[in-house]
Design a protein around this motif. Structure first.
Motif, PDB file in Angstrom:
ATOM      1  N   ALA A 172       0.827  -1.211   0.000  1.00 46.50           N
ATOM      2  CA  ALA A 172       0.000   0.000   0.000  1.00 46.50           C
ATOM      3  C   ALA A 172       0.861   1.260   0.000  1.00 46.50           C
ATOM      4  N   MET A 173       1.960   1.252   0.744  1.00 47.30           N
ATOM      5  CA  MET A 173       2.877   2.387   0.746  1.00 47.30           C
ATOM      6  C   MET A 173       3.360   2.689  -0.665  1.00 47.30           C
ATOM      7  N   TRP A 174       3.755   1.654  -1.376  1.00 45.00           N
ATOM      8  CA  TRP A 174       4.244   1.835  -2.746  1.00 45.00           C
ATOM      9  C   TRP A 174       3.114   2.288  -3.666  1.00 45.00           C
ATOM     10  N   ALA A 175       1.946   1.675  -3.528  1.00 43.77           N
ATOM     11  CA  ALA A 175       0.820   1.971  -4.414  1.00 43.77           C
ATOM     12  C   ALA A 175       0.355   3.414  -4.272  1.00 43.77           C
ATOM     13  N   VAL A 176       0.270   3.923  -3.047  1.00 42.98           N
ATOM     14  CA  VAL A 176      -0.208   5.287  -2.824  1.00 42.98           C
ATOM     15  C   VAL A 176       0.719   6.297  -3.484  1.00 42.98           C
ATOM     16  N   LYS A 177       2.015   6.163  -3.255  1.00 43.74           N
ATOM     17  CA  LYS A 177       2.980   7.096  -3.834  1.00 43.74           C
ATOM     18  C   LYS A 177       2.940   7.045  -5.365  1.00 43.74           C
ATOM     19  N   THR A 178       2.864   5.842  -5.916  1.00 49.15           N
ATOM     20  CA  THR A 178       2.861   5.674  -7.366  1.00 49.15           C
ATOM     21  C   THR A 178       1.566   6.202  -7.965  1.00 49.15           C
ATOM     22  N   PHE A 179       0.445   5.954  -7.290  1.00 48.53           N
ATOM     23  CA  PHE A 179      -0.858   6.351  -7.823  1.00 48.53           C
ATOM     24  C   PHE A 179      -1.006   7.862  -7.877  1.00 48.53           C
ATOM     25  N   ILE A 180      -0.540   8.549  -6.840  1.00 45.73           N
ATOM     26  CA  ILE A 180      -0.632  10.012  -6.827  1.00 45.73           C
ATOM     27  C   ILE A 180       0.138  10.603  -8.006  1.00 45.73           C
ATOM     28  N   ARG A 181       1.316  10.068  -8.280  1.00 50.56           N
ATOM     29  CA  ARG A 181       2.087  10.547  -9.438  1.00 50.56           C
ATOM     30  C   ARG A 181       1.356  10.239 -10.736  1.00 50.56           C
ATOM     31  N   PHE A 182       0.746   9.066 -10.809  1.00 49.13           N
ATOM     32  CA  PHE A 182       0.079   8.637 -12.032  1.00 49.13           C
ATOM     33  C   PHE A 182      -1.126   9.514 -12.349  1.00 49.13           C
ATOM     34  N   VAL A 183      -1.971   9.756 -11.344  1.00 46.56           N
ATOM     35  CA  VAL A 183      -3.225  10.464 -11.613  1.00 46.56           C
ATOM     36  C   VAL A 183      -3.006  11.936 -11.942  1.00 46.56           C
ATOM     37  N   SER A 184      -1.844  12.450 -11.625  1.00 43.92           N
ATOM     38  CA  SER A 184      -1.578  13.860 -11.930  1.00 43.92           C
ATOM     39  C   SER A 184      -1.495  14.098 -13.435  1.00 43.92           C
ATOM     40  N   ASN A 185      -1.179  13.033 -14.186  1.00 40.19           N
ATOM     41  CA  ASN A 185      -0.958  13.217 -15.622  1.00 40.19           C
ATOM     42  C   ASN A 185      -1.688  12.206 -16.508  1.00 40.19           C
ATOM     43  N   HIS A 186      -2.505  11.344 -15.931  1.00 41.41           N
ATOM     44  CA  HIS A 186      -3.155  10.294 -16.728  1.00 41.41           C
ATOM     45  C   HIS A 186      -4.640  10.185 -16.373  1.00 41.41           C
ATOM     46  N   THR A 187      -5.391   9.604 -17.298  1.00 43.69           N
ATOM     47  CA  THR A 187      -6.792   9.288 -17.043  1.00 43.69           C
ATOM     48  C   THR A 187      -6.873   7.926 -16.366  1.00 43.69           C
TER      49      THR A 187
END
Length: 274
Positions: free
Chosen positions: A230-245
């Protein structure tokens, strides 16, 4: 306690941690993979509660500075009080409706076939929503007002149906109601804290008679795996949603749901139907 049980605990813990904050339904994945791996007895119900707790603790750790600031300033800081108020307002719809319908939904809908159907339907809803043009008026959680939080809270309540996805409902609902993608994702994470702590406490209380010391090694492995994932997923997801649908998640849901229904229809997997 054999290695096979520990491996199942490790796998389910990773699945929970990776999917809890993605719009793909962690509960749905646990139901499906728990059924597939034959881990769907009474002990598994407590195990799933424990690893969900680990995932939410990972978010608390990731946002610890913000949470500590709010906790220490809630008595005197208007901004902290306003933030807490937003979480309370957003939490209320799921709390009220959960008390009213949680038991019935859990008894009738917590099975792989229902989850697969909800995954597919939710995937098409995301595709439809992503075709819309968005003009966000709220670019930070601190800019939200209580009506915004309430509307997102009602969207979150849809996730009582397994396979819908709590994070998916809150994030997509947030976009519809004027939040930017990053703001919708962050508020979804913050809103998960009271929602999941309350749900975990309620479920643990109901399952208190099923807690046994012999299950601790399995629970510990699943807890750690879920926390780290979950630690990894949260950090990665926040970066992802900033620039992707979220289209990639929509297609993942649809394909995964179709695979589950196809294996059931063809008799390849004897999925539980209740």
């Amino acid at each position: 306690m054999d290695l096979a049980q520990l491996f199942v605990a490790l796998l389910l813990g990773i699945i929970e941690g990776l999917t809890e904050f993605l719009p793909v339904s962690s509960t749905g994945h646990l139901i499906i993979f728990g059924d597939l791996l034959g881990y769907n007895d009474e002990a598994s119900k407590v195990f799933k509660i424990v690893i969900q707790l680990a995932a939410i603790l990972a978010v608390c750790w990731d946002y610890r500075e913000r949470l500590v600031h709010v906790a220490t300033g809630v008595a005197s800081d208007p901004a902290a009080q306003r933030f807490v108020g937003l979480l309370i307002v957003g939490f209320l719809p799921a709390a009220v409706l959960g008390v009213m319908f949680h038991s019935k939904i859990k008894a009738l809908l917590f099975n792989p076939l229902t989850v697969a159907t909800a995954l597919i339907v939710g995937g098409f809803v995301i595709l439809w929503l992503e075709k819309r043009s968005y003009h966000p008026r709220i670019n930070a959680v601190d800019e939200m007002r209580w009506p915004d939080a309430l509307k997102v809270g009602f969207a979150q309540a849809l996730a009582m149906i397994p396979g819908t996805s709590r994070s998916g409902a809150t994030i997509m609902g947030g976009l519809v109601f004027g939040l930017s993608r990053k703001t919708a994702a962050e508020f979804s994470f913050f809103l998960a804290i009271p929602t999941m702590f309350a749900a975990t406490a309620y479920d643990l209380y109901k399952a208190r008679d099923m807690l046994h010391a012999s299950d601790l090694p399995v629970f510990a492995v699943g807890f750690v795996a879920s926390f780290v994932a979950a630690m990894w997923a949260v950090k990665t997801f926040i970066r992802f949603v900033s620039n992707h649908t979220f289209i990639v998640f929509a297609w993942y849901r649809i394909v995964f749901g179709i695979i589950v229904l196809a294996t059931w229809k063809l008799g390849l997997v004897a999925w539980s139907e209740v």
